[in-house]
Design a protein around this motif. Structure first.
Motif, PDB file in Angstrom:
ATOM      1  N   ALA A 192     -14.716  39.030 -32.784  1.00  0.00           N
ATOM      2  CA  ALA A 192     -16.084  39.298 -32.076  1.00  0.00           C
ATOM      3  C   ALA A 192     -16.212  40.914 -32.431  1.00  0.00           C
ATOM      4  O   ALA A 192     -17.598  41.037 -32.891  1.00  0.00           O
ATOM      5  N   VAL A 193     -15.536  41.534 -32.355  1.00  0.00           N
ATOM      6  CA  VAL A 193     -15.646  43.365 -32.587  1.00  0.00           C
ATOM      7  C   VAL A 193     -14.850  43.573 -33.546  1.00  0.00           C
ATOM      8  O   VAL A 193     -13.620  43.388 -33.553  1.00  0.00           O
ATOM      9  N   PRO A 194     -15.304  44.563 -34.217  1.00  0.00           N
ATOM     10  CA  PRO A 194     -14.386  45.563 -35.468  1.00  0.00           C
ATOM     11  C   PRO A 194     -13.489  46.283 -34.326  1.00  0.00           C
ATOM     12  O   PRO A 194     -13.696  46.585 -33.075  1.00  0.00           O
ATOM     13  N   VAL A 195     -12.612  46.910 -34.937  1.00  0.00           N
ATOM     14  CA  VAL A 195     -11.709  47.917 -34.320  1.00  0.00           C
ATOM     15  C   VAL A 195     -12.364  49.113 -34.394  1.00  0.00           C
ATOM     16  O   VAL A 195     -12.792  49.715 -35.534  1.00  0.00           O
ATOM     17  N   LYS A 196     -12.940  49.890 -33.343  1.00  0.00           N
ATOM     18  CA  LYS A 196     -13.706  51.016 -33.254  1.00  0.00           C
ATOM     19  C   LYS A 196     -13.293  52.205 -34.145  1.00  0.00           C
ATOM     20  O   LYS A 196     -14.068  52.677 -34.804  1.00  0.00           O
ATOM     21  N   THR A 197     -12.035  52.327 -33.913  1.00  0.00           N
ATOM     22  CA  THR A 197     -11.369  53.484 -34.861  1.00  0.00           C
ATOM     23  C   THR A 197     -11.237  53.433 -36.190  1.00  0.00           C
ATOM     24  O   THR A 197     -11.598  54.116 -37.114  1.00  0.00           O
ATOM     25  N   GLU A 198     -11.161  51.920 -36.632  1.00  0.00           N
ATOM     26  CA  GLU A 198     -11.473  51.523 -38.013  1.00  0.00           C
ATOM     27  C   GLU A 198     -12.896  51.924 -38.417  1.00  0.00           C
ATOM     28  O   GLU A 198     -13.095  52.670 -39.572  1.00  0.00           O
ATOM     29  N   LEU A 199     -13.834  51.346 -37.761  1.00  0.00           N
ATOM     30  CA  LEU A 199     -15.209  51.928 -37.801  1.00  0.00           C
ATOM     31  C   LEU A 199     -15.607  53.519 -38.405  1.00  0.00           C
ATOM     32  O   LEU A 199     -16.063  53.725 -39.143  1.00  0.00           O
ATOM     33  N   GLU A 200     -14.989  54.105 -37.239  1.00  0.00           N
ATOM     34  CA  GLU A 200     -15.158  55.549 -37.066  1.00  0.00           C
ATOM     35  C   GLU A 200     -14.281  56.168 -38.560  1.00  0.00           C
ATOM     36  O   GLU A 200     -14.838  57.029 -39.219  1.00  0.00           O
ATOM     37  N   VAL A 241     -10.120  34.405 -19.989  1.00  0.00           N
ATOM     38  CA  VAL A 241     -10.804  35.378 -19.604  1.00  0.00           C
ATOM     39  C   VAL A 241     -10.400  36.682 -19.793  1.00  0.00           C
ATOM     40  O   VAL A 241     -10.872  37.578 -20.228  1.00  0.00           O
ATOM     41  N   ARG A 242      -8.957  36.978 -19.132  1.00  0.00           N
ATOM     42  CA  ARG A 242      -8.277  37.972 -19.234  1.00  0.00           C
ATOM     43  C   ARG A 242      -7.822  38.556 -20.783  1.00  0.00           C
ATOM     44  O   ARG A 242      -8.212  39.564 -20.861  1.00  0.00           O
ATOM     45  N   ASP A 243      -7.563  37.320 -21.540  1.00  0.00           N
ATOM     46  CA  ASP A 243      -7.325  37.689 -22.808  1.00  0.00           C
ATOM     47  C   ASP A 243      -8.325  38.229 -23.374  1.00  0.00           C
ATOM     48  O   ASP A 243      -8.337  39.040 -24.261  1.00  0.00           O
ATOM     49  N   ILE A 244      -9.438  37.618 -23.384  1.00  0.00           N
ATOM     50  CA  ILE A 244     -10.677  37.767 -23.921  1.00  0.00           C
ATOM     51  C   ILE A 244     -10.998  39.309 -23.861  1.00  0.00           C
ATOM     52  O   ILE A 244     -11.325  40.216 -24.707  1.00  0.00           O
ATOM     53  N   ILE A 245     -11.316  39.572 -22.483  1.00  0.00           N
ATOM     54  CA  ILE A 245     -11.529  41.087 -22.002  1.00  0.00           C
ATOM     55  C   ILE A 245     -10.648  42.029 -22.638  1.00  0.00           C
ATOM     56  O   ILE A 245     -10.895  43.148 -23.113  1.00  0.00           O
ATOM     57  N   ASN A 246      -9.252  41.606 -22.387  1.00  0.00           N
ATOM     58  CA  ASN A 246      -8.177  42.726 -22.870  1.00  0.00           C
ATOM     59  C   ASN A 246      -8.352  43.125 -24.465  1.00  0.00           C
ATOM     60  O   ASN A 246      -8.351  44.216 -24.916  1.00  0.00           O
ATOM     61  N   VAL A 247      -8.353  42.069 -25.456  1.00  0.00           N
ATOM     62  CA  VAL A 247      -8.641  42.166 -26.574  1.00  0.00           C
ATOM     63  C   VAL A 247      -9.882  42.958 -27.039  1.00  0.00           C
ATOM     64  O   VAL A 247      -9.826  43.937 -27.753  1.00  0.00           O
ATOM     65  N   LEU A 248     -10.991  42.481 -26.399  1.00  0.00           N
ATOM     66  CA  LEU A 248     -12.229  43.325 -26.603  1.00  0.00           C
ATOM     67  C   LEU A 248     -12.024  44.708 -26.382  1.00  0.00           C
ATOM     68  O   LEU A 248     -12.726  45.406 -27.191  1.00  0.00           O
ATOM     69  N   THR A 249     -11.761  44.918 -25.188  1.00  0.00           N
ATOM     70  CA  THR A 249     -11.823  46.370 -24.886  1.00  0.00           C
ATOM     71  C   THR A 249     -10.776  47.281 -25.484  1.00  0.00           C
ATOM     72  O   THR A 249     -10.980  48.620 -25.666  1.00  0.00           O
ATOM     73  N   ARG A 250      -9.608  46.609 -25.743  1.00  0.00           N
ATOM     74  CA  ARG A 250      -8.657  47.294 -26.601  1.00  0.00           C
ATOM     75  C   ARG A 250      -9.298  47.649 -28.137  1.00  0.00           C
ATOM     76  O   ARG A 250      -9.039  48.585 -28.674  1.00  0.00           O
ATOM     77  N   ARG A 251      -9.940  46.568 -28.785  1.00  0.00           N
ATOM     78  CA  ARG A 251     -10.724  46.810 -30.074  1.00  0.00           C
ATOM     79  C   ARG A 251     -11.626  48.021 -30.064  1.00  0.00           C
ATOM     80  O   ARG A 251     -11.871  48.696 -30.680  1.00  0.00           O
ATOM     81  N   PHE A 252     -12.420  47.782 -28.820  1.00  0.00           N
ATOM     82  CA  PHE A 252     -13.911  48.458 -28.987  1.00  0.00           C
ATOM     83  C   PHE A 252     -14.115  49.092 -27.369  1.00  0.00           C
ATOM     84  O   PHE A 252     -14.570  48.264 -26.655  1.00  0.00           O
TER      85      PHE A 252
END
Lengths: 419, 76
Positions: free
Chosen positions: A261-269, A151-162
């Motif tokens: 699951a999620v794109p990197v927000k900065t890349e989308l931007e 759960v920690r890994d999932i949340i860390n990676v998700l919030t780092r990306r987006f």
């Protein structure tokens, strides 16, 4: 004699007996029926394994029973892998169970293959059932244990990306009794909400028994029925579960699931920024190209106009010249013909006048012969009523009428006296 | 999948199409201006959508038989 006797303490005896059992028999698979099962508050299980002929006490400690993939109960036939041993404080002979399978179901690998074949035959793994993942999920449902690395890994990676992302965790038991049902329930629950764009279902690594919940039919069917796209992330890269096959996407690990699951927000931007720049740029380019063309247009236009004007001017000049020429010609021709014409005209006039004079004279003679006045010249007179009617009959007048009598020279008015 | 994520994907796809068409050099100036106006709106829309969601990490808890959400902190 006494000195030679070997005297054991009870503890020594029990220890010796335990070692003999453990070394002599070791770890074995034993099949039997469960009875008198007690789940102790400490988490350990105590039960008796028996068949028609005999019974043996069993203990299964917490760290081992956590990976039992079903709920054992009295009367259930099971196969237990355990160590024959002895509980020294009491001298009780017992079996220390390490693994437990339901008898008659085959081992886990066999169950796995059987379920996999069954669901594959139903078409649950078909590629055309796989739903596309949303490019940019706003809220992600995570079905996993609330504790541990996954759960920690999932949340860390998700919030780092987006960084701004909705994450809703359904804390579930991921192994042992009841795990499969709780995972299936969570997947079902998320599908009753309308704000979840994507599900991540999984757990960290472990043994085949630890991961077993993700090989249960109930979990597979819940994932297959999910309207929300599901990424399964169970164990390590090498672990394949039924959930992986039925999910819309298999991630090798929980962290990898978050990456997928999620794109990197900065890349989308920056993608949007690049598109915006190209959008503006292409319009600007077109404007530049057009602006460069304007002077050229102007020149071409002036040239075309000028050429047109010149051509027209030339045509007008030519026409004028021709006209002048023709006029001059006509005048010359006219001038040449003029003297002749004058003469002819004079001639014609003169003869016409003479002709007319002659006719006039003839007419005059004829007129004079016909005129009543000529008769008067010969001594006749002409009588008219006062109205000017010529009197040819004496009955045309009555006494008292005034009559006018015309002579060759002069006129008299007289009154009729009698008839 | 909710409507809004579909909106975002479609908007981004449309934006890409508009840019490609504009760069093809086959549009009239009038069409280009129209494309530009539509594209500018999509840029605003897409960037807006990236930021409209606020970060929220929650877990489901059962309270009195009903599920509710409360903030979730991972132990590091």
């Amino acid at each position: 004699m006494d000195e030679k006797r070997k005297i054991y303490s009870v503890a020594e005896l029990n220890r010796a007996a335990r070692l003999t059992l453990e070394n002599g028999i070791g770890e074995v698979w034993v099949e039997g029926e469960i009875s008198r099962l007690t789940r102790h508050a400490s988490g350990h299980w105590y039960f008796t394994l028996k068949d028609e002929a005999a019974a043996v006490s069993c203990a299964m400690f917490k760290q081992n029973n956590a990976s039992v993939t079903f709920a054992p109960k009295d009367g259930l036939k099971v196969r237990v892998l355990g160590q024959a041993s002895l509980y020294e404080p009491r001298g009780n002979y017992q079996l220390i169970a390490r693994q437990m399978e339901e008898a008659g179901k085959g081992n886990l690998q066999e169950q796995f293959e059987k379920l996999k074949a069954k669901l594959a035959a139903e078409g649950l793994f078909d590629t055309d059932r796989k739903k596309p993942l949303p490019m940019f999920p706003r809220k992600i449902g995570v079905v996993t244990s609330p504790t541990g690395a996954a759960v920690r890994d999932i949340i860390n990676v998700l919030t780092r990306r987006f960084p701004n992302l909705g994450i809703l965790l359904a804390p579930v038991t991921v192994q042992g009794d009841g795990a499969a049902a709780s995972i299936a329930r969570a997947v079902g629950y998320f599908n009753t909400r309308d704000d979840i764009d994507l599900l991540v279902v999984g757990r960290g690594g472990g043994s085949l028994e630890d991961l077993w919940a993700f090989n249960e039919e109930i979990v597979a069917r819940a994932i297959a029925a999910s309207e929300i796209p599901v990424i399964s992330a169970v164990g390590h890269e090498i672990d394949f579960t039924i959930s992986d096959f039925v999910a819309d996407l298999r991630a090798p690990t929980p962290s990898a699931a978050a990456e997928l699951a999620v794109p990197v927000k900065t890349e989308l931007e920056s993608q949007i920024t690049r598109l915006a720049a190209r959008l503006g740029g292409s319009l600007q380019n077109r404007a530049l190209v057009l602006r460069e063309k304007i002077p050229g247009f102007r020149q071409t236009m002036t040239q075309t106009l000028r050429a047109g004007l010149q051509q027209r001017q030339q045509r007008i000049d030519e026409a004028a010249l021709k006209l002048t020429h023709e006029l001059k010609n006509s005048v010359r021709v006219a001038q040449q013909r003029l003297p002749g014409l004058q003469q002819t005209m004079t001639h014609r006039l003169e003869s016409a006048v003479a002709e007319r004079k002659q006719t006039l004279r003839r007419l005059e003679v004829q007129l004079r012969a016909l005129s009543p006045l000529a008769v008067l010249d010969r001594g006749y007179s002409l009588t008219q009523t006062a109205d000017g009617v010529v009197v040819r009959d004496a009955d045309a007048v009555k006494p008292g009428d005034r009559i006018k009598t015309r002579f060759a020279k002069g006129t008299i008015i007289s009154e009729v006296k009698e008839q | 999948m909710t409507e809004k994520t579909v909106d975002f994907e479609k908007s981004l796809e449309r934006l890409e199409t508009l840019v490609r068409e504009m760069e093809s050099g086959e549009l009239s100036l009038e069409q280009m201006i129209k494309h530009f106006e539509e594209g500018s709106k999509l840029v605003t829309l897409c960037s807006g959508k990236l930021n409209e969601v606020e970060q929220k990490i929650e877990k489901l808890v059962k309270k009195g038989g009903a599920l509710t959400e409360e903030p979730f902190e991972t132990e590091q």
